[in-house]
Design a protein around this motif. Structure first.
Motif, PDB file in Angstrom:
ATOM      1  N   ASP A  31       0.806  -1.214   0.000  1.00 50.97           N
ATOM      2  CA  ASP A  31       0.000   0.000   0.000  1.00 50.97           C
ATOM      3  C   ASP A  31       0.841   1.267   0.000  1.00 50.97           C
ATOM      4  OD1 ASP A  31       0.924  -0.206   2.570  1.00 50.97           O
ATOM      5  OD2 ASP A  31      -1.007   0.122   3.543  1.00 50.97           O
ATOM      6  N   ARG A  32       2.146   1.143   0.233  1.00 53.32           N
ATOM      7  CA  ARG A  32       3.046   2.286   0.082  1.00 53.32           C
ATOM      8  C   ARG A  32       4.479   1.784   0.035  1.00 53.32           C
ATOM      9  NH1 ARG A  32       3.360   5.252   5.972  1.00 53.32           N
ATOM     10  NH2 ARG A  32       2.814   3.475   7.284  1.00 53.32           N
ATOM     11  N   THR A  33       5.294   2.484  -0.698  1.00 50.69           N
ATOM     12  CA  THR A  33       6.699   2.109  -0.823  1.00 50.69           C
ATOM     13  C   THR A  33       7.627   3.135  -0.202  1.00 50.69           C
ATOM     14  OG1 THR A  33       6.805   3.167  -2.993  1.00 50.69           O
ATOM     15  CG2 THR A  33       6.302   0.797  -2.929  1.00 50.69           C
ATOM     16  N   ALA A  34       7.150   4.342   0.025  1.00 52.72           N
ATOM     17  CA  ALA A  34       7.955   5.400   0.642  1.00 52.72           C
ATOM     18  C   ALA A  34       7.561   5.506   2.111  1.00 52.72           C
ATOM     19  CB  ALA A  34       7.740   6.726  -0.077  1.00 52.72           C
ATOM     20  N   LEU A  35       8.479   5.159   2.995  1.00 51.60           N
ATOM     21  CA  LEU A  35       8.212   5.116   4.430  1.00 51.60           C
ATOM     22  C   LEU A  35       9.037   6.180   5.136  1.00 51.60           C
ATOM     23  CD1 LEU A  35       8.507   1.232   4.757  1.00 51.60           C
ATOM     24  CD2 LEU A  35       6.462   2.568   4.194  1.00 51.60           C
ATOM     25  N   GLU A  36       8.597   6.562   6.324  1.00 53.21           N
ATOM     26  CA  GLU A  36       9.289   7.610   7.069  1.00 53.21           C
ATOM     27  C   GLU A  36       9.536   7.175   8.506  1.00 53.21           C
ATOM     28  OE1 GLU A  36      10.502  10.311   5.773  1.00 53.21           O
ATOM     29  OE2 GLU A  36       9.602   9.978   3.796  1.00 53.21           O
ATOM     30  N   GLY A  37      10.567   7.759   9.105  1.00 59.72           N
ATOM     31  CA  GLY A  37      10.816   7.569  10.521  1.00 59.72           C
ATOM     32  C   GLY A  37      11.547   6.281  10.841  1.00 59.72           C
ATOM     33  N   ALA A  38      11.307   5.788  12.063  1.00 58.37           N
ATOM     34  CA  ALA A  38      11.994   4.600  12.561  1.00 58.37           C
ATOM     35  C   ALA A  38      11.224   3.321  12.290  1.00 58.37           C
ATOM     36  CB  ALA A  38      12.249   4.738  14.061  1.00 58.37           C
ATOM     37  N   SER A  39       9.913   3.421  12.052  1.00 64.71           N
ATOM     38  CA  SER A  39       9.101   2.225  11.825  1.00 64.71           C
ATOM     39  C   SER A  39       7.820   2.611  11.113  1.00 64.71           C
ATOM     40  CB  SER A  39       8.774   1.531  13.157  1.00 64.71           C
ATOM     41  OG  SER A  39       8.002   2.387  13.988  1.00 64.71           O
ATOM     42  N   ALA A  40       7.159   1.619  10.543  1.00 61.28           N
ATOM     43  CA  ALA A  40       5.909   1.877   9.826  1.00 61.28           C
ATOM     44  C   ALA A  40       5.160   0.567   9.633  1.00 61.28           C
ATOM     45  CB  ALA A  40       6.187   2.518   8.466  1.00 61.28           C
ATOM     46  N   TRP A  41       3.838   0.671   9.532  1.00 62.94           N
ATOM     47  CA  TRP A  41       2.991  -0.461   9.148  1.00 62.94           C
ATOM     48  C   TRP A  41       2.697  -0.368   7.656  1.00 62.94           C
ATOM     49  CZ3 TRP A  41       1.280  -4.638  11.913  1.00 62.94           C
ATOM     50  CH2 TRP A  41       1.451  -4.603  13.301  1.00 62.94           C
ATOM     51  N   VAL A  42       2.725  -1.500   6.980  1.00 60.74           N
ATOM     52  CA  VAL A  42       2.304  -1.562   5.585  1.00 60.74           C
ATOM     53  C   VAL A  42       1.364  -2.751   5.427  1.00 60.74           C
ATOM     54  CG1 VAL A  42       4.445  -0.532   4.735  1.00 60.74           C
ATOM     55  CG2 VAL A  42       4.229  -3.031   4.839  1.00 60.74           C
ATOM     56  N   THR A  43       0.557  -2.706   4.386  1.00 61.52           N
ATOM     57  CA  THR A  43      -0.309  -3.831   4.045  1.00 61.52           C
ATOM     58  C   THR A  43       0.196  -4.457   2.752  1.00 61.52           C
ATOM     59  OG1 THR A  43      -2.234  -2.851   5.116  1.00 61.52           O
ATOM     60  CG2 THR A  43      -2.644  -4.559   3.470  1.00 61.52           C
ATOM     61  N   VAL A  44       0.416  -5.747   2.800  1.00 56.76           N
ATOM     62  CA  VAL A  44       0.878  -6.495   1.633  1.00 56.76           C
ATOM     63  C   VAL A  44      -0.284  -7.354   1.142  1.00 56.76           C
ATOM     64  CG1 VAL A  44       2.558  -8.164   0.771  1.00 56.76           C
ATOM     65  CG2 VAL A  44       3.212  -6.561   2.586  1.00 56.76           C
ATOM     66  N   ALA A  88      -4.393 -10.606   1.943  1.00 51.84           N
ATOM     67  CA  ALA A  88      -3.683  -9.409   2.392  1.00 51.84           C
ATOM     68  C   ALA A  88      -3.307  -9.583   3.856  1.00 51.84           C
ATOM     69  CB  ALA A  88      -4.540  -8.160   2.202  1.00 51.84           C
ATOM     70  N   LEU A  89      -2.133  -9.071   4.230  1.00 51.36           N
ATOM     71  CA  LEU A  89      -1.643  -9.146   5.600  1.00 51.36           C
ATOM     72  C   LEU A  89      -0.934  -7.849   5.968  1.00 51.36           C
ATOM     73  CD1 LEU A  89      -0.098 -12.742   5.790  1.00 51.36           C
ATOM     74  CD2 LEU A  89      -1.999 -11.887   7.180  1.00 51.36           C
ATOM     75  N   PRO A  90      -1.089  -7.398   7.214  1.00 51.63           N
ATOM     76  CA  PRO A  90      -0.312  -6.241   7.673  1.00 51.63           C
ATOM     77  C   PRO A  90       1.077  -6.683   8.135  1.00 51.63           C
ATOM     78  CG  PRO A  90      -1.818  -6.934   9.393  1.00 51.63           C
ATOM     79  CD  PRO A  90      -2.079  -7.836   8.219  1.00 51.63           C
ATOM     80  N   PHE A  91       2.065  -5.846   7.896  1.00 54.65           N
ATOM     81  CA  PHE A  91       3.431  -6.080   8.357  1.00 54.65           C
ATOM     82  C   PHE A  91       3.946  -4.832   9.066  1.00 54.65           C
ATOM     83  CE2 PHE A  91       3.382  -9.636   5.512  1.00 54.65           C
ATOM     84  CZ  PHE A  91       4.372 -10.508   5.962  1.00 54.65           C
ATOM     85  N   PHE A  92       4.670  -5.067  10.146  1.00 56.03           N
ATOM     86  CA  PHE A  92       5.333  -3.980  10.863  1.00 56.03           C
ATOM     87  C   PHE A  92       6.795  -3.967  10.447  1.00 56.03           C
ATOM     88  CE2 PHE A  92       7.736  -2.339  14.525  1.00 56.03           C
ATOM     89  CZ  PHE A  92       7.114  -1.105  14.676  1.00 56.03           C
ATOM     90  N   LEU A  93       7.262  -2.825   9.969  1.00 57.25           N
ATOM     91  CA  LEU A  93       8.630  -2.703   9.484  1.00 57.25           C
ATOM     92  C   LEU A  93       9.401  -1.716  10.346  1.00 57.25           C
ATOM     93  CD1 LEU A  93       7.979  -2.406   5.634  1.00 57.25           C
ATOM     94  CD2 LEU A  93       8.201  -4.474   7.021  1.00 57.25           C
ATOM     95  N   ILE A  94      10.633  -2.070  10.690  1.00 54.04           N
ATOM     96  CA  ILE A  94      11.523  -1.101  11.308  1.00 54.04           C
ATOM     97  C   ILE A  94      12.553  -0.675  10.270  1.00 54.04           C
ATOM     98  CG2 ILE A  94      11.183  -2.003  13.623  1.00 54.04           C
ATOM     99  CD1 ILE A  94      13.902  -3.340  13.443  1.00 54.04           C
ATOM    100  N   ASN A  95      13.109   0.474  10.480  1.00 53.29           N
ATOM    101  CA  ASN A  95      14.072   1.038   9.545  1.00 53.29           C
ATOM    102  C   ASN A  95      15.375   0.242   9.631  1.00 53.29           C
ATOM    103  OD1 ASN A  95      15.917   2.657   8.131  1.00 53.29           O
ATOM    104  ND2 ASN A  95      14.857   4.540   8.713  1.00 53.29           N
ATOM    105  N   LEU A  96      15.634  -0.570   8.611  1.00 54.74           N
ATOM    106  CA  LEU A  96      16.811  -1.428   8.576  1.00 54.74           C
ATOM    107  C   LEU A  96      17.950  -0.836   7.758  1.00 54.74           C
ATOM    108  CD1 LEU A  96      15.071  -4.906   8.226  1.00 54.74           C
ATOM    109  CD2 LEU A  96      16.169  -3.951  10.256  1.00 54.74           C
ATOM    110  N   ARG A  97      17.868   0.458   7.452  1.00 53.08           N
ATOM    111  CA  ARG A  97      18.969   1.181   6.814  1.00 53.08           C
ATOM    112  C   ARG A  97      19.250   0.709   5.387  1.00 53.08           C
ATOM    113  NH1 ARG A  97      20.156  -0.769  11.579  1.00 53.08           N
ATOM    114  NH2 ARG A  97      21.441  -2.419  10.647  1.00 53.08           N
ATOM    115  N   ASP A  98      18.275   0.066   4.752  1.00 57.00           N
ATOM    116  CA  ASP A  98      18.462  -0.415   3.384  1.00 57.00           C
ATOM    117  C   ASP A  98      17.090  -0.632   2.751  1.00 57.00           C
ATOM    118  OD1 ASP A  98      19.620  -1.386   1.040  1.00 57.00           O
ATOM    119  OD2 ASP A  98      21.094  -2.595   2.140  1.00 57.00           O
TER     120      ASP A  98
END
Length: 614
Positions: A31-44, A88-98
């Protein structure tokens, strides 16, 4: 508002092992490819998966071409997947610097791949952790991570009745990291490797004890963290009080419930219990087996992020465990095997330095009325070994019961274990470790010892040489129920020294004043229910400059044991015995060490550090 779903056209390629797809019909959307901050939720979401099976999974990769996934969720956890190959599933992402990418996989084959995702800045300051220095509480060490920030700093300000004051102190951070060549072997140096980024350290100076400050960390160039509060520990003093959370064997878990190479879902509940007690505790003592990364760097990232709400608020101290240090090339470790997945202590040591930043894995510190000695049960304690020299020096020259009436020892592997697992390692090695340790525990009059490793909770009587001895014994507590799956492989016949055992997840809380030390085992499911409790009391210590009274007859020692049952019933037993020499004969080496310590006058046997009944 989130942008619309982003479909991706997929190519038919030949090599699934190279991370390429096999079907033109399947698609993955985010649902989005541009994320901000230290973490974000996305839906795949996904569609058109051919011949859907229960083996299909949605996996996250970072970097996108990494040989192993960061984490995954089973596609069949969505009801529509097996019926139509979609879901569809939600995923929690942390900023992994890549950059990152999702894949739909089956039995190692890639069925579909998503667009690339990335956070706006790889240099977002991440995962703060406070720890002690040898000058605490006047100082604290703050650590955090970024990709490659070169001008990392921290700023601090006081808080008064009217709120926060302007930033009054700023310090420059030093930076370290480690490379794949620093590790011992796979998977840490192969499939589990990813760049850990920059690890920054700054020393916060000029602090007052038991005081709240506001701080931020980062860089004027790459950005600052949000402001956070921290609370300094109480000063070492018999008139102060302290509360310490103690546990071992936790692991890491994600809020989305995804699995990784080594994930422990209950660890999130442990962090929740710590958060619920955060206003009531002054320090966390995590006694080994921290992240269970076992060679997978991304799990260290997840663990550091998971503990940051706690570790960024109060000091988070640790002891090394077998899953941080043991490695096949390090034959000094008891197992002689690779419990660390090729890490051999490198990621642990870079993230969790001792208060003096020494290369050792053992140290001591004072907080409130308690002196804590942290040992490494992954290193020998025999005469001539560096850890033994440290322990004797700490006992002889740094423990002062007039300042810290209580003396506590902690380590990872228990010296007394109600377990039938790993007899070759834990029984044989720790039996030798115990023989080397117990004479020094007795001479130093250690009050309690805390251990992990066995994934359960249990408490002993006042124990010495495998026998209950209210005169010379130490209360040993195993509190290895911090989140890793429980291991209720107890002995068929309970050991005679076992007072209480609880096979439930939970943490320990030590509450100490100058005259009373209460330990509670708190249920992780409830967060407040006390499943076991023991209270120790003693007379106030003699003030500095006052000679403690001596007597040819040893005084009465007493314990007040309180066991709180699962139903909340309370039973109390008072045990009072005269101090006496242990019945079991110590080894010749141990006897020589005891005699040497006593003859040199390193331990004042007349200090008023003995127990009495309130």
């Amino acid at each position: 508002m989130l942008p619309a779903m982003l479909p991706i056209a997929l190519l038919v390629l030949l090599s699934a092992r190279a991370g390429v797809v096999e079907s033109v019909a399947a698609s993955v959307q985010v649902d989005r490819t541009a994320l901000e901050g230290a973490s974000a939720w996305v839906t795949v979401s996904w569609d058109g998966i051919p011949g859907p099976t229960a083996r299909d999974r949605i996996a996250l990769y970072s970097p996108p071409d990494a040989p192993a996934s960061i984490k995954y969720r089973n596609a069949s956890s969505v009801a529509t997947h097996l019926a139509s190959g979609s879901g569809a599933l939600p995923f929690f992402l942390i900023n992994l610097r890549d950059r990152m990418r999702f894949r739909v996989e089956r039995d190692g084959r890639v069925l579909a791949a998503s667009p690339l995702l990335s956070f706006g800045s790889a240099n977002v300051p991440m995962s703060p952790r406070l720890s002690l220095t040898d000058r605490s509480p006047a100082e604290l060490r703050l650590s955090w991570s970024s990709k490659n920030t070169s001008d990392a700093r921290v700023e601090l300000r006081s808080v008064d009745r009217n709120g926060s004051l302007p930033f009054r102190w700023s310090g420059t951070a030093t930076t370290t990291t480690y490379a794949v060549g620093d590790l011992c072997g796979p998977p840490a140096s192969t499939t589990g490797w990813r760049d850990p980024g920059a690890i920054h350290y700054a020393i916060l100076q000029g602090l007052s004890p038991s005081t709240t400050y506001m701080y931020r960390f980062g860089s004027a160039t790459t950005g600052w963290s949000e402001e956070r509060p921290l609370r300094t520990p109480p000063e070492p003093s018999p008139t102060s009080s302290v509360r310490i959370a103690v546990f071992g064997d936790m692991g890491a878990a994600d809020p989305d419930g995804a699995a990784s190479a080594h994930s422990e879902a209950m660890s999130a509940r442990t962090v929740g219990v710590l958060a619920s007690h955060l206003d009531d505790i002054d320090l966390v003592l995590h006694i080994g087996d921290l992240a269970y990364a076992r060679g997978y760097q991304s799990i260290w990232d997840a663990f550091m992020y998971q503990i940051s709400p706690i570790a960024g608020r109060i000091p988070y101290q640790t002891a090394v465990g077998n899953h941080e240090l043991d490695g096949l090339i390090d034959r000094r470790t008891p197992a002689g095997r690779d419990d660390s997945g090729g890490e051999c202590g490198v990621p642990y040591k870079k993230r969790f330095p001792t208060p003096t930043s020494s290369r050792a894995f053992w140290y001591g510190f004072r907080i409130g009325p308690v002196h804590v000695i942290v040992l490494s049960t992954e290193h020998a304690l025999a005469p001539g070994w560096p850890q033994r020299q440290f322990l004797m020096d700490e006992i002889a020259n740094r423990v002062d019961r007039r300042v810290t009436p209580w003396l506590v020892v902690v380590g990872h592997r228990p010296v007394y274990e109600d377990s039938t697992t790993e007899p070759d390692v834990d029984v044989k090695f720790m039996g030798s470790f115990r023989d080397d340790l117990e004479p020094l525990l007795r001479i130093a009059r250690v009050d309690m010892a805390f251990w992990g490793h066995d994934h359960a909770y249990y408490r002993t009587c006042r124990l010495h040489r495998s026998a209950c001895d209210a005169g010379d014994g130490v209360v040993h507590v195993v509190v290895g129920a911090g989140g890793h799956s429980l291991s209720p492989d107890r002995h068929p016949v309970p050991p005679a020294w076992l007072v209480r055992r609880v096979d439930r997840f939970g943490i320990g809380i030590v509450n100490a004043t100058g005259t009373t030390l209460t330990f509670q085992f708190v249920d992780a499911d409830d967060g407040r229910a006390v499943l076991d409790q023991v209270t120790l009391t003693k007379a106030p210590p003699a003030p500095h400059g006052t000679a403690a009274s001596s007597s040819s007859t040893d005084p009465i020692l007493a314990f007040f044991f309180v066991s709180v049952t699962m139903a909340g019933a309370v039973a109390g037993v008072v045990v009072a015995l005269r101090r006496q020499r242990p019945d079991g004969a110590p080894t010749a080496t141990a006897l020589q060490d005891e005699a040497a310590v006593e003859q040199q006058g390193l331990i004042d046997k007349d200090r008023t550090d003995r127990f009495t009944i309130e």
